[in-house]
Every structure is written in structure tokens, then in C-alpha cells.
Scaffold this motif. Sequence first.
Motif, PDB file in Angstrom:
ATOM      1  N   SER A 192       0.748   7.339  -1.154  1.00  0.00           N
ATOM      2  CA  SER A 192      -0.149   8.195  -1.945  1.00  0.00           C
ATOM      3  C   SER A 192      -1.563   7.602  -1.995  1.00  0.00           C
ATOM      4  O   SER A 192      -2.554   8.333  -1.924  1.00  0.00           O
ATOM      5  N   THR A 193      -1.688   6.266  -2.068  1.00  0.00           N
ATOM      6  CA  THR A 193      -3.026   5.648  -2.032  1.00  0.00           C
ATOM      7  C   THR A 193      -3.678   5.914  -0.679  1.00  0.00           C
ATOM      8  O   THR A 193      -4.852   6.312  -0.597  1.00  0.00           O
TER       9      THR A 193
ATOM     10  N   ASP B  92      -7.764  -3.848  -2.953  1.00  0.00           N
ATOM     11  CA  ASP B  92      -6.685  -3.722  -3.935  1.00  0.00           C
ATOM     12  C   ASP B  92      -5.565  -4.714  -3.645  1.00  0.00           C
ATOM     13  O   ASP B  92      -4.979  -5.299  -4.553  1.00  0.00           O
TER      14      ASP B  92
ATOM     15  N   THR C  50       0.859  -1.193   0.000  1.00  0.00           N
ATOM     16  CA  THR C  50       0.000   0.000   0.000  1.00  0.00           C
ATOM     17  C   THR C  50       0.890   1.236   0.000  1.00  0.00           C
ATOM     18  O   THR C  50       1.680   1.424   0.922  1.00  0.00           O
TER      19      THR C  50
ATOM     20  N   THR D 117      -7.005   8.121   0.084  1.00  0.00           N
ATOM     21  CA  THR D 117      -8.176   7.469   0.669  1.00  0.00           C
ATOM     22  C   THR D 117      -8.584   8.123   1.984  1.00  0.00           C
ATOM     23  O   THR D 117      -9.767   8.307   2.252  1.00  0.00           O
TER      24      THR D 117
ATOM     25  N   ILE E  91      -8.785  -0.073   0.103  1.00  0.00           N
ATOM     26  CA  ILE E  91      -7.351  -0.400   0.135  1.00  0.00           C
ATOM     27  C   ILE E  91      -7.164  -1.913   0.242  1.00  0.00           C
ATOM     28  O   ILE E  91      -6.382  -2.520  -0.485  1.00  0.00           O
TER      29      ILE E  91
END
Length: 376
Positions: free
Chosen positions: A179-180, A236, A176, A184, A233
Motif C-alpha cells: 500500500s505504501t 522510512d 515496505t 507512492t 520509501i
Amino acid sequence: MVDEEKDEMIVTPWEVRGEIDYARLIREFGTEPITESLLERIAKHTGELHLQLRRRLFFSHRDLDIILDLLDKGTKFVLYTGRGPSGPVHIGHLVPWIFTKYLQDKFDTRLYFQMTDDEKFVVEDKLRLEETKNFGYENALDLIALGFEPEDTFMIFDVDDIDLLYDIALKVAKRTTYSTAKATFGFRDSTNIGWIFWPAIQAVPCFIHEKLTGENVPALIPAAIDQDPYWRITRDVAPKLGYYKPAQIHCRFLPGLGTGGKMSASEPETSIYTTDSPDAVKKKIWNAYTGGKATVNEQEKLGGDPNICTIFQYLLYLFEQNDEELVERERSCKAGETLCGHCKDELTEKVNKFLAEHQKKREKARSRLADFHIKR
Ligand code: TYM
């Protein structure tokens, strides 16, 4: 979803306020509405639908259809839900937990329940770790009082059980990016780094069943929609780690007794806690925001508005099990035949009756914490 406007809808795992537009949440979060045909598929397994499904309080999902497809082919699922112990449990928290118990009974599945004493410690400036741990033990009593049993309920207390979680958390964290996570959750430069790692820990129980039993099955998460950012998240990362994507079924928020937002532990006057006394409940309900008119005359002439009435919402979510009674109450309110005092009296009686029972079971649960391997 972060919005600086004061009255704008804000729904994050840490804050819910404004008028909630659930259709907009489905669009913006990218989830699916629960359709009639999905309800029919659920009913094939459960028989009569739970009132939270019948009344569309659970309104949105991710991959619930896939869970049912897998079930048809013989792959079971596990349930996962949780609590961030920042204070006493309020009756809004009971909404997804009561539903989880129903799913567990109907589908005969194991539940993983995460008590996030670590989350609440890193996120809440004022709380000490001893306090969040202690709220966790107290909150577990509420869960046990709802009828969960140790044979099929695995409780995880993050701080006490971190050795169980840490390897999977690391694998999630490694995949992870900052930036994700920032996109989020809206982290800022001033956000402490405990908070930034934290989502990896909330992901772990989605995958823990395989570690504990060797069986790789999907998890279904019943919770209000505020928790959804975590699952984006986690979903993914799941295939990269060889797991099924966790599925979700999302409920609406039981509102506070004031206006707007959800029942929130940080607003004690408008929240009913499971530990409240009958007098405290009565006082809170008598001060509640209703859909009534300013005077008796006006109410009798124009009728009330159950849609905006918190009292009606409490009956809808939890305290009026009988659908016909509910419809009749709605009709008589709109027709101006019922005054708010009458509904407040009846709700007070129903809530206090429920809490008297719940509080007895909650006290009995104190001697059962060890059965759930809680290390207090
Ligand atoms: P927490 O403690 O904020 O909330 C616990 C559960 O209650 C739901 N909820 C509500 N549902 C209906 N009406 C309300 N007014 C209301 N307020 C809260 C929440 O959606 C949640 O399901 N980070 C989590 C703890 C957690 C968790 C999980 C929750 C860890 N793993 C998996 C759900 C599923 C938290 O702080 O929840």
C-alpha cells in the motif's frame, strides 16, 4: 504525483511533463528549499559555490543540514546517484552528474553510481534486457568522460552485480508494504510485479557502503527531483534497518528544446544526446522554442523573454559559465537588442565545442570500463 489532465504538471520517476512549478513540488513532496544560510554553510567547505548552486538550479533538499552537522562532528558521507539506461545519455542527465563530480572533489567522498538496467527492462515494454544492459555500458562511458575515477567511484550494474545487492534489497522489501509503494508510485493491477519490487533495489546503494567497508555513514543523493519518491520509501525504512536516512539535494529539469516538461530521451528531436553530430546539434537548436517575438520588428520594439526561452536555459544550466555574461545576455534580449538567431548560433558553437571534447574522452573511456570492474 499522477494527474490525468493533459497540461497538468506531472512529476514521477517515469514521466515529467507540463509546466513545472518547483515551489509546489517542494510543498507537495514535503522537501525543504535550499536557503541562503545553507548555501553559506556549503561554501565554508567548498569555497566558491558551483554555478548550479549559485543559480539555484539545485533548489531543494532533505537533510542536507544534517549531513553538514554530522560532517562538523567528524562523520563523513558518501554520494549516491545513478542512471536508468533506456537509451543514449542526453545533456540533461549531465546536470546532476557534473554537480556530483564537484561535490566529490570538494568533499573528498566516495560515489556509488547505480546503472539500473533491470529497472528499464521491467518498466519499458519495448526494451529487451540485452538492450538495457548494453545502453548501461554505453552510458557508463559518459560518466567516465566527466572525470570520475575508479579509486573513489563504485559503479553498480544491477543485473551483473545483483549478488551484491540482493540481501539488502530483501530487507528493504520486507519493510515496505504494497500500500505504501502503491500510494507512492501509483501502481495498478496491470503493473508487472518486477516493477513493484524494483524500488527496493534503487534503495540499496544508500546503504551499501556499510556492507563494503563496515563504516555506517549517511548517503547524499544529488539528482533531479523526479527521483524523490524513491527516497521517501527508503527514508522510512532506513532507521528500521539501523542506517542513517539518506539525504537528497534536488535539481530542476533542463527543459527539452520544445515546450514544457524536461529533456526526455523519448523525444529525440528536442533532446541533445552526448553522441550527437555537430550538424544534428545545429539542426535541433535552430528548431528550438525561444522567447523571441514573431518578427524582427516586434522583437526590436518589445524585446524577448529569456524566462521561457530554451536557448537561455541551456546557457543558464551548462553553457555560460560567466555570471556577468549571462546577465548581460538577459538584459540585451529583454531590451530587444539581440535576435534569437544570434543566441542560437552562439549556443550551437558552445554545445559543439563541449561535445567534441566530451566525445573524445568518451571514446578513450572504452578501454577503461574494466578499471571500474564493469563486467562487460
Ligand atoms: P534517469 O536515467 O531517468 O536519469 C538520470 C539522472 O538524470 C536526472 N535527469 C535530469 N536532470 C536534469 N534535467 C533533466 N532533463 C533530467 N532528466 C533526468 C535524473 O533525476 C537522474 O538523476 N531510476 C533512475 C536511476 C537511478 C538513480 C539513482 C538516479 C538509480 N539510482 C540514484 C538518481 C539517484 C533513472 O531512471 O534515472
